[in-house]
Design a protein around this motif. Structure first.
Motif, PDB file in Angstrom:
ATOM      1  N   TRP A  94      57.124 -25.732  17.547  1.00  7.16           N
ATOM      2  CA  TRP A  94      56.097 -26.746  17.328  1.00  7.16           C
ATOM      3  C   TRP A  94      56.678 -28.139  17.554  1.00  7.16           C
ATOM      4  O   TRP A  94      56.066 -28.982  18.215  1.00  7.16           O
ATOM      5  CB  TRP A  94      55.507 -26.633  15.919  1.00  7.16           C
ATOM      6  CG  TRP A  94      54.444 -27.655  15.702  1.00  7.16           C
ATOM      7  CD1 TRP A  94      53.121 -27.539  15.992  1.00  7.16           C
ATOM      8  CD2 TRP A  94      54.621 -28.991  15.205  1.00  7.16           C
ATOM      9  NE1 TRP A  94      52.468 -28.719  15.705  1.00  7.16           N
ATOM     10  CE2 TRP A  94      53.369 -29.617  15.212  1.00  7.16           C
ATOM     11  CE3 TRP A  94      55.729 -29.706  14.752  1.00  7.16           C
ATOM     12  CZ2 TRP A  94      53.181 -30.928  14.793  1.00  7.16           C
ATOM     13  CZ3 TRP A  94      55.550 -31.021  14.330  1.00  7.16           C
ATOM     14  CH2 TRP A  94      54.280 -31.610  14.347  1.00  7.16           C
TER      15      TRP A  94
ATOM     16  N   GLU B 125      55.579 -31.002  20.209  1.00  6.00           N
ATOM     17  CA  GLU B 125      55.094 -32.308  19.749  1.00  6.00           C
ATOM     18  C   GLU B 125      55.899 -33.438  20.390  1.00  6.00           C
ATOM     19  O   GLU B 125      55.343 -34.447  20.806  1.00  6.00           O
ATOM     20  CB  GLU B 125      55.140 -32.396  18.222  1.00  6.00           C
ATOM     21  CG  GLU B 125      54.421 -33.588  17.651  1.00  6.00           C
ATOM     22  CD  GLU B 125      52.901 -33.549  17.822  1.00  6.00           C
ATOM     23  OE1 GLU B 125      52.269 -34.561  17.493  1.00  6.00           O
ATOM     24  OE2 GLU B 125      52.334 -32.522  18.280  1.00  6.00           O
TER      25      GLU B 125
ATOM     26  N   GLU C  56      44.162 -39.032  16.213  1.00  8.14           N
ATOM     27  CA  GLU C  56      44.299 -37.865  17.093  1.00  8.14           C
ATOM     28  C   GLU C  56      45.319 -38.094  18.207  1.00  8.14           C
ATOM     29  O   GLU C  56      45.132 -37.686  19.346  1.00  8.14           O
ATOM     30  CB  GLU C  56      42.934 -37.440  17.647  1.00  8.14           C
ATOM     31  CG  GLU C  56      41.979 -37.046  16.556  1.00  8.14           C
ATOM     32  CD  GLU C  56      40.624 -36.575  17.068  1.00  8.14           C
ATOM     33  OE1 GLU C  56      40.415 -36.526  18.298  1.00  8.14           O
ATOM     34  OE2 GLU C  56      39.783 -36.250  16.223  1.00  8.14           O
TER      35      GLU C  56
ATOM     36  N   ALA D  65      47.819 -39.077  13.249  1.00  8.97           N
ATOM     37  CA  ALA D  65      46.949 -37.905  13.082  1.00  8.97           C
ATOM     38  C   ALA D  65      45.488 -38.334  12.989  1.00  8.97           C
ATOM     39  O   ALA D  65      44.621 -37.729  13.629  1.00  8.97           O
ATOM     40  CB  ALA D  65      47.357 -37.110  11.844  1.00  8.97           C
TER      41      ALA D  65
ATOM     42  N   VAL E  16      53.343 -32.944   7.916  1.00 10.55           N
ATOM     43  CA  VAL E  16      52.466 -32.537   9.018  1.00 10.55           C
ATOM     44  C   VAL E  16      51.626 -31.318   8.640  1.00 10.55           C
ATOM     45  O   VAL E  16      50.538 -31.134   9.185  1.00 10.55           O
ATOM     46  CB  VAL E  16      53.233 -32.327  10.351  1.00 10.55           C
ATOM     47  CG1 VAL E  16      53.829 -33.640  10.818  1.00 10.55           C
ATOM     48  CG2 VAL E  16      54.280 -31.256  10.250  1.00 10.55           C
TER      49      VAL E  16
ATOM     50  N   PRO F 297      49.578 -37.816  19.379  1.00 12.89           N
ATOM     51  CA  PRO F 297      50.821 -37.103  19.057  1.00 12.89           C
ATOM     52  C   PRO F 297      51.604 -37.907  18.012  1.00 12.89           C
ATOM     53  O   PRO F 297      51.526 -39.140  17.987  1.00 12.89           O
ATOM     54  CB  PRO F 297      51.564 -37.048  20.389  1.00 12.89           C
ATOM     55  CG  PRO F 297      50.503 -37.217  21.422  1.00 12.89           C
ATOM     56  CD  PRO F 297      49.467 -38.116  20.800  1.00 12.89           C
ATOM     57  N   LEU F 298      52.355 -37.227  17.186  1.00 16.80           N
ATOM     58  CA  LEU F 298      53.044 -37.855  16.056  1.00 16.80           C
ATOM     59  C   LEU F 298      54.393 -38.436  16.465  1.00 16.80           C
ATOM     60  O   LEU F 298      55.367 -37.714  16.659  1.00 16.80           O
ATOM     61  CB  LEU F 298      53.231 -36.832  14.931  1.00 16.80           C
ATOM     62  CG  LEU F 298      51.967 -36.110  14.471  1.00 16.80           C
ATOM     63  CD1 LEU F 298      52.298 -35.119  13.372  1.00 16.80           C
ATOM     64  CD2 LEU F 298      50.896 -37.092  14.032  1.00 16.80           C
TER      65      LEU F 298
ATOM     66  N   ARG G 189      48.481 -30.382  11.019  1.00 13.55           N
ATOM     67  CA  ARG G 189      49.052 -30.289  12.363  1.00 13.55           C
ATOM     68  C   ARG G 189      49.993 -29.098  12.537  1.00 13.55           C
ATOM     69  O   ARG G 189      50.294 -28.706  13.658  1.00 13.55           O
ATOM     70  CB  ARG G 189      49.829 -31.565  12.702  1.00 13.55           C
ATOM     71  CG  ARG G 189      48.958 -32.783  12.907  1.00 13.55           C
ATOM     72  CD  ARG G 189      48.212 -32.675  14.234  1.00 13.55           C
ATOM     73  NE  ARG G 189      47.473 -33.866  14.541  1.00 13.55           N
ATOM     74  CZ  ARG G 189      47.886 -34.797  15.398  1.00 13.55           C
ATOM     75  NH1 ARG G 189      49.025 -34.701  16.016  1.00 13.55           N
ATOM     76  NH2 ARG G 189      47.121 -35.846  15.627  1.00 13.55           N
TER      77      ARG G 189
END
Length: 121
Positions: free
Chosen positions: A104, A108, A61, A58, A86, A63-64, A91
């Motif tokens: 979501w 992701e 910046e 995060a 998150v 993606p997790l 996020r």
């Protein structure tokens, strides 16, 4: 209780997530614990490591990657703690179950599959 993960287990976790990303698969918490051979308390150690990785991603910046680890139950979603994490990271907002969470999470995971991560961890 504070838990930590060894450098060896951390590197193995990153490797397993890289493999899952490359194969465009998700992996269950149980499978990840078994693959990493995490010592007790394995679930707490894995959860703490995944939350730490989510914070690193995060902050950068990205993606997790921790989204690739899911429960083996019918929902096929990460555990509630993932969604709490998150949410703290800004996020996701909403309930940790239901359509919003599933939507979501699917988005992701798709972002993770398409992203190229550098070796900067």
């Amino acid at each position: 209780m504070s838990v930590s993960i060894s450098r060896q287990h951390w590197q193995a976790l990153l490797g397993e997530l890289e493999s899952a990303q490359r194969q465009r698969h998700v992996v269950t918490y149980r499978a990840m614990i078994e693959r990493l051979a995490l010592p007790s308390p394995a679930m707490q150690t894995l959860a703490a490591a995944l939350e730490h990785l989510a914070a690193l991603d995060a902050r950068a910046e990205r993606p997790l990657r921790s989204a690739l680890v899911i429960s083996q139950g019918a929902s096929r979603l990460p555990r509630t703690g993932f969604f709490e994490c998150v949410s703290r990271l800004g996020r996701f907002s909403g309930a940790s179950d239901g359509v919003a969470a599933a939507s979501w999470h699917a988005a992701e995971v798709a972002r993770v599959f398409e992203f190229t991560y550098s070796e900067d961890l």
